[in-house]
Enzyme design. Structure first.
Site, PDB file in Angstrom:
ATOM      1  N   GLU A 222       1.009  -1.073   0.064  1.00  0.00           N
ATOM      2  CA  GLU A 222      -0.151  -0.021  -0.016  1.00  0.00           C
ATOM      3  C   GLU A 222       0.736   1.505   0.327  1.00  0.00           C
ATOM      4  O   GLU A 222       1.334   1.679   1.494  1.00  0.00           O
ATOM      5  CB  GLU A 222      -0.459   0.216   1.421  1.00  0.00           C
ATOM      6  CG  GLU A 222      -2.230  -0.786   1.506  1.00  0.00           C
ATOM      7  CD  GLU A 222      -2.491  -1.287   0.375  1.00  0.00           C
ATOM      8  OE1 GLU A 222      -2.996   0.308   0.139  1.00  0.00           O
ATOM      9  OE2 GLU A 222      -3.816  -1.802   0.550  1.00  0.00           O
ATOM     10  N   CYS A 256      -1.854   9.876   2.772  1.00  0.00           N
ATOM     11  CA  CYS A 256      -1.632   8.603   1.219  1.00  0.00           C
ATOM     12  C   CYS A 256      -2.451   9.661   0.251  1.00  0.00           C
ATOM     13  O   CYS A 256      -2.011   9.123  -0.687  1.00  0.00           O
ATOM     14  CB  CYS A 256      -1.828   7.734   1.294  1.00  0.00           C
ATOM     15  SG  CYS A 256      -2.906   6.871   2.087  1.00  0.00           S
TER      16      CYS A 256
HETATM   17  P1  NAD Z   1       7.371   4.326   5.686  1.00  0.00           P
HETATM   18  O1  NAD Z   1       8.555   3.817   4.072  1.00  0.00           O
HETATM   19  O2  NAD Z   1       9.181   5.405   5.940  1.00  0.00           O
HETATM   20  O3  NAD Z   1       7.698   3.970   7.115  1.00  0.00           O
HETATM   21  C1  NAD Z   1       6.497   2.770   6.826  1.00  0.00           C
HETATM   22  C2  NAD Z   1       7.323   1.129   7.168  1.00  0.00           C
HETATM   23  O4  NAD Z   1       7.918   0.778   6.625  1.00  0.00           O
HETATM   24  C3  NAD Z   1       7.676   1.490   9.285  1.00  0.00           C
HETATM   25  O5  NAD Z   1       6.773   0.526   9.473  1.00  0.00           O
HETATM   26  C4  NAD Z   1       9.060   1.413   8.586  1.00  0.00           C
HETATM   27  O6  NAD Z   1       9.316   0.833   9.760  1.00  0.00           O
HETATM   28  C5  NAD Z   1       9.547   0.519   7.544  1.00  0.00           C
HETATM   29  N1  NAD Z   1      10.536   0.322   6.856  1.00  0.00           N
HETATM   30  C6  NAD Z   1      11.303   1.578   6.751  1.00  0.00           C
HETATM   31  N2  NAD Z   1      12.228   2.062   6.595  1.00  0.00           N
HETATM   32  C7  NAD Z   1      12.740   0.583   6.190  1.00  0.00           C
HETATM   33  C8  NAD Z   1      13.473  -0.253   5.600  1.00  0.00           C
HETATM   34  N3  NAD Z   1      14.778   0.107   5.058  1.00  0.00           N
HETATM   35  N4  NAD Z   1      13.718  -1.351   5.516  1.00  0.00           N
HETATM   36  C9  NAD Z   1      12.720  -2.050   6.092  1.00  0.00           C
HETATM   37  N5  NAD Z   1      11.710  -1.287   6.360  1.00  0.00           N
HETATM   38  C10 NAD Z   1      11.291  -0.380   6.717  1.00  0.00           C
HETATM   39  O7  NAD Z   1       6.053   5.171   5.355  1.00  0.00           O
HETATM   40  P2  NAD Z   1       5.986   6.530   5.998  1.00  0.00           P
HETATM   41  O8  NAD Z   1       7.255   7.602   5.651  1.00  0.00           O
HETATM   42  O9  NAD Z   1       6.201   5.993   7.515  1.00  0.00           O
HETATM   43  O10 NAD Z   1       4.967   6.952   5.490  1.00  0.00           O
HETATM   44  C11 NAD Z   1       5.256   7.606   3.919  1.00  0.00           C
HETATM   45  C12 NAD Z   1       4.766   6.903   2.573  1.00  0.00           C
HETATM   46  O11 NAD Z   1       3.913   5.821   2.912  1.00  0.00           O
HETATM   47  C13 NAD Z   1       4.192   8.151   1.795  1.00  0.00           C
HETATM   48  O12 NAD Z   1       4.881   7.654   0.368  1.00  0.00           O
HETATM   49  C14 NAD Z   1       2.646   7.683   1.516  1.00  0.00           C
HETATM   50  O13 NAD Z   1       1.927   7.794   0.550  1.00  0.00           O
HETATM   51  C15 NAD Z   1       2.275   6.339   1.773  1.00  0.00           C
HETATM   52  N6  NAD Z   1       1.361   5.718   2.966  1.00  0.00           N
HETATM   53  C16 NAD Z   1       0.604   5.050   2.096  1.00  0.00           C
HETATM   54  C17 NAD Z   1      -0.748   4.103   2.332  1.00  0.00           C
HETATM   55  C18 NAD Z   1      -1.989   3.551   1.435  1.00  0.00           C
HETATM   56  O14 NAD Z   1      -2.850   3.446   2.102  1.00  0.00           O
HETATM   57  N7  NAD Z   1      -1.422   3.333   0.228  1.00  0.00           N
HETATM   58  C19 NAD Z   1      -1.102   4.812   3.735  1.00  0.00           C
HETATM   59  C20 NAD Z   1      -0.228   6.234   4.255  1.00  0.00           C
HETATM   60  C21 NAD Z   1       0.675   6.218   3.784  1.00  0.00           C
END
Ligand code: NAD
Length: 467
Positions: A222, A256
């Site tokens: 997502e 998002c």
């Molecule tokens: P993120 O990718 O930084 O983090 C999300 C999750 O990924 C966290 O649990 C984090 O621990 C893990 N993570 C982060 N870096 C990682 C790595 N290098 N290796 C493994 N795991 C890792 O995302 P964010 O900044 O928390 O969220 C923002 C983004 O999420 C935006 O692009 C937004 O549009 C998207 N988003 C999408 C939805 C949806 O439903 N489609 C909902 C909310 C947010």
């Protein structure tokens, strides 16, 4: 107590034993667990609101609608349907399989990993977990370390409502100096899972899919991206402005499915921009940074990124780094603006005029398929064109963000904005192996398929099977 990396294997072994015992196959058990979770969320409402305020200064009304009500609704929706969704589904066998009967048997994958982001840290953690549990899986949830207070509440709730072999919450260890960020997620991803559900940025989405590929684990991603709003010249501008402003204010634009940029007919752009500005002022008052109805930016790094973007766009901000708040701003610009490069994920709203709907649609088509797309129009022909010509995860006609809400409508992205759908029956099926079985008659045995075929068999087959 945070878990050491080496403990994950032991944790998984315990959960696999729980799964193998078959307890989760009982739909009554799942229903009771989900009902229990809904009650626990209701009971802990005050603590959840406090945590969301600590992490993101979420106003209680906003947090209640977008996080708590959504989660309760999902728990109850799947509790009510777990048994029905689990039942074998009859499928018409078609001419080539007749007279046998065909059925699809949904069965849980086993052990699922859910990785969630910080922006809606409660519901984007719990709803995937709820779908996984409804389908009969065991699940480990790893919330974002950028919403630590919500992470702690999630762990308490899950510990209260589920056996430790059934569901667990793993939190990031407090970061030791120099320790690699995301070491918990990285260590979890090194283990083999039966399903991985990830919500977050497309950049990390690549990492998740690469890790999953090592074990050929199925994933749901997502993700995010740039979600456009198209405003046609015939739209009701007063309503459009109010709804767009509301969608951008939610969680200070860190949503998002927030309107990322506006494409408006050049005949109405000026009026629309003025009206959205008025709505921002009406909703937040003359001192927006002090409004109790407006959240904050998640971190100093995100705050600095948004300020730098505004500077590159030549846009002045009302902002305060002490309290991590940035007032919403709408500005007129063009398609060459830096604001159109990456997902904004904050309260900046670029508005771009278009001279023809063709040009607006061509621009959207030339870019990655968005997670969301919104259209404001009263013209059915415009609506039909947009729905036929644009590919996107989901959206609204004459509103914003609501497609992500509620438990019935499937939700997900397409292309770079993600893969897989949850909410509704799709959320149950996502966490299920849909096992297809042909039930053949034990003795009735039609000779037609067996050689020797002989003369004339082809003619018979053509008549029976070729239509
Ligand atoms: P993120 O990718 O930084 O983090 C999300 C999750 O990924 C966290 O649990 C984090 O621990 C893990 N993570 C982060 N870096 C990682 C790595 N290098 N290796 C493994 N795991 C890792 O995302 P964010 O900044 O928390 O969220 C923002 C983004 O999420 C935006 O692009 C937004 O549009 C998207 N988003 C999408 C939805 C949806 O439903 N489609 C909902 C909310 C947010």
């Amino acid at each position: 107590m945070e878990m050491e990396k080496d403990d994950y294997g032991a944790m998984q072994a315990e959960m696999r034993r729980f799964f193998a015992a078959g307890t989760t196959l009982d739909a009554g058990f799942r229903k009771a667990k989900l009902r229990g979770l809904a009650s626990a969320i209701r009971r802990r409402e005050g603590d959840i609101l406090a945590a969301l305020h600590a992490d993101l200064a979420k106003p209680p009304c906003e947090a209640y609608i977008t996080e708590i009500a959504e989660s309760i609704d999902a728990a109850e929706y799947y509790a009510a349907r777990a048994a029905a969704f689990s039942r074998p589904r009859r499928v018409w066998p078609g001419r080539t399989i007749l007279p046998a009967r065909c059925k699809v048997y949904p069965e849980p994958f086993g052990l699922a990993l859910v990785l969630s982001p910080w922006n809606y840290p409660f519901q984007l953690s719990l709803i995937p977990l709820i779908c996984g549990v409804a389908a009969g899986n065991c699940a480990v949830l790893k919330p974002s370390r950028q919403a630590p207070a919500t992470g702690r509440i999630l762990r308490e709730l899950v510990e209260e409502c589920f056996d430790s072999g059934h569901c667990r919450v793993v939190l990031d260890a407090p970061e030791a100096p120099g320790a690699a960020a995301e070491q918990t997620a990285t260590a979890l991803l090194a283990e083999a899972w039966d399903f991985i559900f990830y919500t977050g940025s497309p950049r990390v989405g690549h990492i998740i899919m690469e890790s999953a590929a090592r074990h050929l684990t199925p994933v749901c991603l997502e993700l995010g991206g740039k979600s456009p709003v198209i405003v046609s010249r015939d739209a009701d501008l007063a309503v459009a402005a109010r709804r767009i402003a509301w969608g951008k204010l939610l969680n200070a634009g860190q949503t998002c499915v927030a309107p990322d940029y506006l494409l408006a007919d050049s005949a109405i752009l000026e009026e629309l921009v003025a009206r959205i500005q008025e709505e921002f002022a009406r909703m937040l008052g003359p001192a927006p940074l002090q409004s109790p109805d407006y959240g904050r930016i998640v971190s100093p790094a995100a705050f600095d990124r948004l300020c730098a973007l505004a500077e590159r766009c030549g846009v002045g901000l009302i902002a305060d780094r002490e309290i991590l708040k940035i007032a919403p701003v709408i500005f007129r610009t063009d398609l060459a603006s830096p604001a159109l490069e990456d997902e904004i994920f904050g309260p900046l709203l670029p508005a771009i005029p278009y001279d023809s709907l063709d040009a607006a649609l061509a621009y959207i088509r030339a870019n990655p398929k968005p997670l969301a797309c919104y259209l404001f129009t009263r013209d059915k022909a415009v609506e039909k064109r947009v729905l036929r010509e644009l590919s996107f995860g989901g959206g609204c006609i004459n509103d914003v963000a609501l497609q992500a809400s509620g438990s019935h409508l499937p939700f997900g992205g397409v292309g770079k904005s993600g893969m897989g759908r949850y909410h509704g029956r799709e959320g149950f099926d996502l966490f299920s192996n849909l096992k297809s079985v042909v039930h053949q008659w034990p003795t009735l045995d039609l000779p037609l398929r067996y050689p020797p075929y002989g003369k004339g068999r082809l003619g018979w087959l053509r008549r029976l099977l070729g239509g």
